[in-house]
Design a protein around this motif. Sequence first.
Motif, short mmCIF file in Angstrom:
data_model
loop_
_atom_site.label_atom_id
_atom_site.label_comp_id
_atom_site.label_asym_id
_atom_site.label_seq_id
_atom_site.Cartn_x
_atom_site.Cartn_y
_atom_site.Cartn_z
N HIS A 144 0.82 -1.22 0.00
CA HIS A 144 0.00 0.00 0.00
C HIS A 144 0.85 1.27 0.00
N MET A 145 2.18 1.11 0.07
CA MET A 145 3.09 2.27 0.09
C MET A 145 3.80 2.41 -1.24
N THR A 146 4.14 3.64 -1.61
CA THR A 146 4.94 3.87 -2.80
C THR A 146 6.39 3.46 -2.54
N VAL A 147 7.20 3.51 -3.60
CA VAL A 147 8.62 3.20 -3.46
C VAL A 147 9.26 4.09 -2.40
N ARG A 148 9.04 5.39 -2.50
CA ARG A 148 9.64 6.32 -1.53
C ARG A 148 9.12 6.07 -0.13
N GLU A 149 7.83 5.79 0.00
CA GLU A 149 7.26 5.54 1.33
C GLU A 149 7.83 4.26 1.94
N ASN A 150 8.08 3.24 1.11
CA ASN A 150 8.72 2.02 1.62
C ASN A 150 10.10 2.32 2.19
N LEU A 151 10.84 3.18 1.50
CA LEU A 151 12.17 3.54 1.98
C LEU A 151 12.09 4.43 3.22
N ASN A 152 11.14 5.36 3.21
CA ASN A 152 10.96 6.24 4.38
C ASN A 152 10.66 5.44 5.64
N PHE A 153 9.92 4.34 5.48
CA PHE A 153 9.55 3.53 6.64
C PHE A 153 10.77 2.96 7.36
N ALA A 154 11.88 2.80 6.62
CA ALA A 154 13.08 2.20 7.20
C ALA A 154 13.99 3.21 7.89
N LEU A 155 13.63 4.50 7.83
CA LEU A 155 14.45 5.52 8.49
C LEU A 155 14.48 5.31 10.00
N LYS A 156 15.65 5.52 10.58
CA LYS A 156 15.75 5.50 12.04
C LYS A 156 15.19 6.80 12.61
N LYS A 157 14.84 6.75 13.88
CA LYS A 157 14.36 7.95 14.56
C LYS A 157 15.44 9.03 14.51
N HIS A 158 15.05 10.22 14.10
CA HIS A 158 15.94 11.39 13.99
C HIS A 158 16.92 11.29 12.82
N ILE B 98 16.50 -3.83 -1.82
CA ILE B 98 17.93 -3.62 -1.51
C ILE B 98 18.15 -2.20 -1.00
N ALA B 99 17.55 -1.21 -1.67
CA ALA B 99 17.69 0.19 -1.24
C ALA B 99 17.14 0.38 0.16
N ARG B 100 15.98 -0.23 0.43
CA ARG B 100 15.36 -0.08 1.77
C ARG B 100 16.27 -0.66 2.86
N ALA B 101 16.93 -1.78 2.55
CA ALA B 101 17.82 -2.39 3.54
C ALA B 101 18.99 -1.49 3.88
N LEU B 102 19.35 -0.57 2.95
CA LEU B 102 20.50 0.30 3.16
C LEU B 102 20.15 1.66 3.75
N VAL B 103 18.86 1.93 3.90
CA VAL B 103 18.42 3.23 4.42
C VAL B 103 19.05 3.54 5.79
N PRO B 104 19.06 2.60 6.76
CA PRO B 104 19.61 2.94 8.08
C PRO B 104 21.13 3.00 8.13
#
Length: 292
Positions: A94-108, A144-150
């Motif tokens: 239900h999320m876009t590509v960018r939203e999937n990546l945003n979900f993996a961001l750490k707090k702050h 792969i990109a989402r795994a590298l977000v943090p």
Amino acid sequence: MIKLNLNKRLDSAEGEMNLKINIDIDKGEFVTLYGESGAGKTSILRMISGLMVPDGGRIEVAGSVWYDGQTKTNLSPQERQLGMVFQDYALFPHMTVRENLNFALKKHQRNDVITELIEIVGLSKLQDRKPLTLSGGQMQRVAIARALVPRPSILLLDEPLSALDTKIRIQLQDYILALHREFKLTTILISHNLSEIFKLSDRVIQIGEGKVMRQGSPSSIFINQDVSGKFKFAGEVIAIEAQEVLYIITVLIQSQIVKVVADMSEVANLSIGDQVMVASKAFNPLIYKIET
């Protein structure tokens, strides 16, 4: 360095199996776990990630203890500085590509890493689309990109390319290798694809029945010798033709056809369908049979 000393009782297709391994992996190394299905490879990745709890042992990463059976230390997956990519993408539909990546961001954590990764893996024109509108290769790039977000120091890859066709698989191998180098990752891959293993791996660790059977460079594991040369490619023999005193061996390397001139001694133990490695030495192509 990653130090793994793990014990785990597992249920396999042939009954109960005791996994017991002791492995050291250097920082920045690209290591492939290789072995038959059910040997314990995925369980090793799951224990490193914190998704499976060992029965005993210790996981130490860069001097930090992630798990210790004696002291009852067990960091949660969120506390471990790693990214993991599965075969089935595991994206939020239900999320876009960018939203999937945003979900993996750490707090702050600043979100400029999202734009950087989207550009690196070539998703800029797709960032507002949802996963179900993407191809398999595109979805795996998102994973792969989402795994590298943090900004992990370790990347775990559980056969992420096995369901993809050859052309897309080759492209994603290039992405993975580039990302491994760009982000100075320590990468642990599970793969059964010999061409992929030769292309990506610094070291292969062969796992059998929950134990380390052998480890070394891909050529030392599969050819029983280290092979030097300007290029090395794994492929499959698809034809052997006699030409007077020599032979022409046709090898399928990924999606390319390569013909190698060989003598009687080189073709004596070769058959159509064999896995081989083609290498160069002093401008001469050499062919080696791969033992799996």
